[in-house]
Design a protein around this motif. Sequence first.
Motif, short mmCIF file in Angstrom:
data_model
loop_
_atom_site.label_atom_id
_atom_site.label_comp_id
_atom_site.label_asym_id
_atom_site.label_seq_id
_atom_site.Cartn_x
_atom_site.Cartn_y
_atom_site.Cartn_z
N MET A 1 -50.91 38.57 3.32
CA MET A 1 -49.64 38.58 3.99
C MET A 1 -50.02 38.86 5.42
N ARG A 2 -49.10 38.25 6.24
CA ARG A 2 -49.29 38.55 7.63
C ARG A 2 -47.75 39.18 7.99
N THR A 3 -47.97 39.51 9.40
CA THR A 3 -46.48 40.03 9.88
C THR A 3 -46.59 39.44 11.44
N ILE A 4 -45.27 39.11 11.82
CA ILE A 4 -45.10 38.84 13.01
C ILE A 4 -43.75 39.51 13.81
N VAL A 5 -43.95 39.94 15.06
CA VAL A 5 -42.85 40.58 15.73
C VAL A 5 -42.02 39.84 16.47
N LEU A 6 -40.78 39.55 15.99
CA LEU A 6 -39.89 38.77 16.76
C LEU A 6 -38.97 39.58 17.81
N ARG A 8 -35.77 39.97 16.94
CA ARG A 8 -34.98 40.45 16.37
C ARG A 8 -35.63 41.39 15.25
N THR A 9 -36.55 41.20 14.85
CA THR A 9 -37.16 42.09 13.54
C THR A 9 -38.71 41.77 13.54
N VAL A 10 -39.23 42.30 12.35
CA VAL A 10 -40.64 41.90 11.88
C VAL A 10 -40.42 41.14 10.70
N LEU A 11 -41.01 40.07 10.63
CA LEU A 11 -41.02 39.23 9.39
C LEU A 11 -42.55 39.11 8.85
N GLY A 59 -38.42 41.86 0.45
CA GLY A 59 -39.84 41.71 0.28
C GLY A 59 -40.23 42.78 1.42
N ALA A 60 -41.33 42.43 2.11
CA ALA A 60 -41.82 43.24 3.19
C ALA A 60 -41.39 43.15 4.63
N SER A 61 -40.16 42.25 4.67
CA SER A 61 -39.63 42.37 5.88
C SER A 61 -38.58 43.34 6.16
N PRO A 62 -38.57 44.40 6.98
CA PRO A 62 -37.57 45.36 7.06
C PRO A 62 -36.26 45.09 7.73
N GLY A 63 -35.38 45.81 7.52
CA GLY A 63 -34.10 45.69 8.44
C GLY A 63 -33.15 45.11 7.53
N ALA A 64 -31.95 44.39 8.38
CA ALA A 64 -30.91 43.92 7.67
C ALA A 64 -30.12 42.91 8.73
N VAL A 65 -29.77 41.82 8.04
CA VAL A 65 -29.14 40.75 9.25
C VAL A 65 -27.83 41.34 9.47
N PRO A 66 -27.51 41.29 10.90
CA PRO A 66 -26.00 41.60 11.35
C PRO A 66 -25.14 40.55 11.05
N GLU A 67 -25.59 39.31 11.01
CA GLU A 67 -24.51 38.11 10.61
C GLU A 67 -25.39 37.04 10.11
N ALA A 76 -36.53 30.03 13.07
CA ALA A 76 -36.65 29.37 14.39
C ALA A 76 -37.81 30.21 15.11
N ALA A 77 -37.42 31.47 15.21
CA ALA A 77 -38.27 32.35 16.18
C ALA A 77 -39.56 32.38 15.41
N LEU A 78 -39.63 32.61 14.06
CA LEU A 78 -40.90 32.43 13.44
C LEU A 78 -41.51 31.15 13.76
N LEU A 79 -41.08 29.95 13.56
CA LEU A 79 -41.88 28.77 13.98
C LEU A 79 -42.33 28.67 15.59
N ASP A 80 -41.53 29.64 16.40
CA ASP A 80 -41.91 29.38 17.82
C ASP A 80 -43.12 30.35 18.05
N GLY A 81 -43.20 31.54 17.23
CA GLY A 81 -44.40 32.25 17.37
C GLY A 81 -45.47 31.58 16.92
N LEU A 82 -45.51 30.71 15.78
CA LEU A 82 -46.63 30.27 15.23
C LEU A 82 -47.06 28.87 15.88
N ARG A 83 -46.17 28.41 16.82
CA ARG A 83 -46.17 27.23 17.59
C ARG A 83 -46.29 26.03 16.64
N VAL A 84 -45.28 26.13 15.65
CA VAL A 84 -44.87 24.91 14.94
C VAL A 84 -43.74 24.17 15.29
#
Length: 263
Positions: A1-6, A8-11, A59-67, A76-84
Motif C-alpha cells: 500500500m502507498r499513500t499520496i497527499v492531495l 483535498r485529502t490523503v489517498l 479503507g485506508a483513506s481517511p476523511g469524508a467527501v463533502p460532495e 484526477a488528482a491521484l493521476l496528476d500526482g502519479l503523472r499518469v
Amino acid sequence: MRTIVLDRTVLAYDDVGPDHGVPLLLVHGHPFDRSMWAPQVRRFGADRRVLVPDLRGYGASPGAVPEWSAFADDLAALLDGLRVPRVAVAGLSMGGQIALELWARHPHRVAGLLLADTTAAAETAASRAARRAQAAQLLREGMDPYAVDALYLMVGPDAPPAVAGHVLEMMRGADPAGAAAAQRARADRPDRRPDLAGVTVPTVVVVGSEDAYTPVADARTIADGVPGAELVVVDGAAHLPNLERPDAFDAAVARLLERVDAP
C-alpha cells in the motif's frame, strides 16, 4: 500500500504491474475498499500498470467527501500526482457512477470505460430519501446491521464462502462516517443519461444476471446510450460479478483493454 497527499485529502492506493499499454484504474463500490479488486489485480497486474485506490472515507483513506464531485476530482488528482495522463477506468456500483463522473468532469483522462452493476440515472425522490436515511442509520448503528442485511444482495446465495466472507468483512470494516458521507453525496448526484451519447471512448457495460440493486435493465440503458458499447450479462452473479464470476468479468475487462490499446 502507498499513500499520496492531495489538496483535498490523503489517498491510499496500490500501484502494481509494468508500464505497458494504457494503465487500468479500478474504482471500488460502497461500502467496500480496494481489496474488492484482488482477482483483477492478480489477472491484469502481471501485464500492465494497475492503480487501485481506496476512495476517500473508505479503507485506508481517511476523511469524508463533502460532495459527489469530490470522488472524481480525487481520482484526477491521484493521476496528476502519479503523472499518469490517461487510464482505462473500471468501476463497479458506486464506482461505476464515479467512473462516469470522472469522464464527465475530466474526459481527457479517460481512455476507456468499464461500467459494472451501476446506473447512470439520478436518484428519485424516494431513493434520495432512502440514501439519506441509510446515512443516518450507519452513523447511529454502525456498519454491522447493514452488512448482515446486504450480504446476500451483494452476492448470490451460492457464492463461495470465501467470497461471501470477504464481502462481509469489507462492509463491516468500513468507516460509518465515510460511508454515510458517500450516501449523502450520492443522493444528490446528477443524471448522466443525457450525457451517454457523448461518450466516445471504448465502453463495456457488465452486470450480474441476478443483480437486485442495479438490474440488467439499468445496464442496458447505459449500453444503449453509449455509441458502440458492449453489454455483458454475467450469468448467476448478483451485484459483484468481479468476485463471484471473476473469469467472465476479467474476459470483459480484457476485451476493453484490447480496444483501448489498439492503434
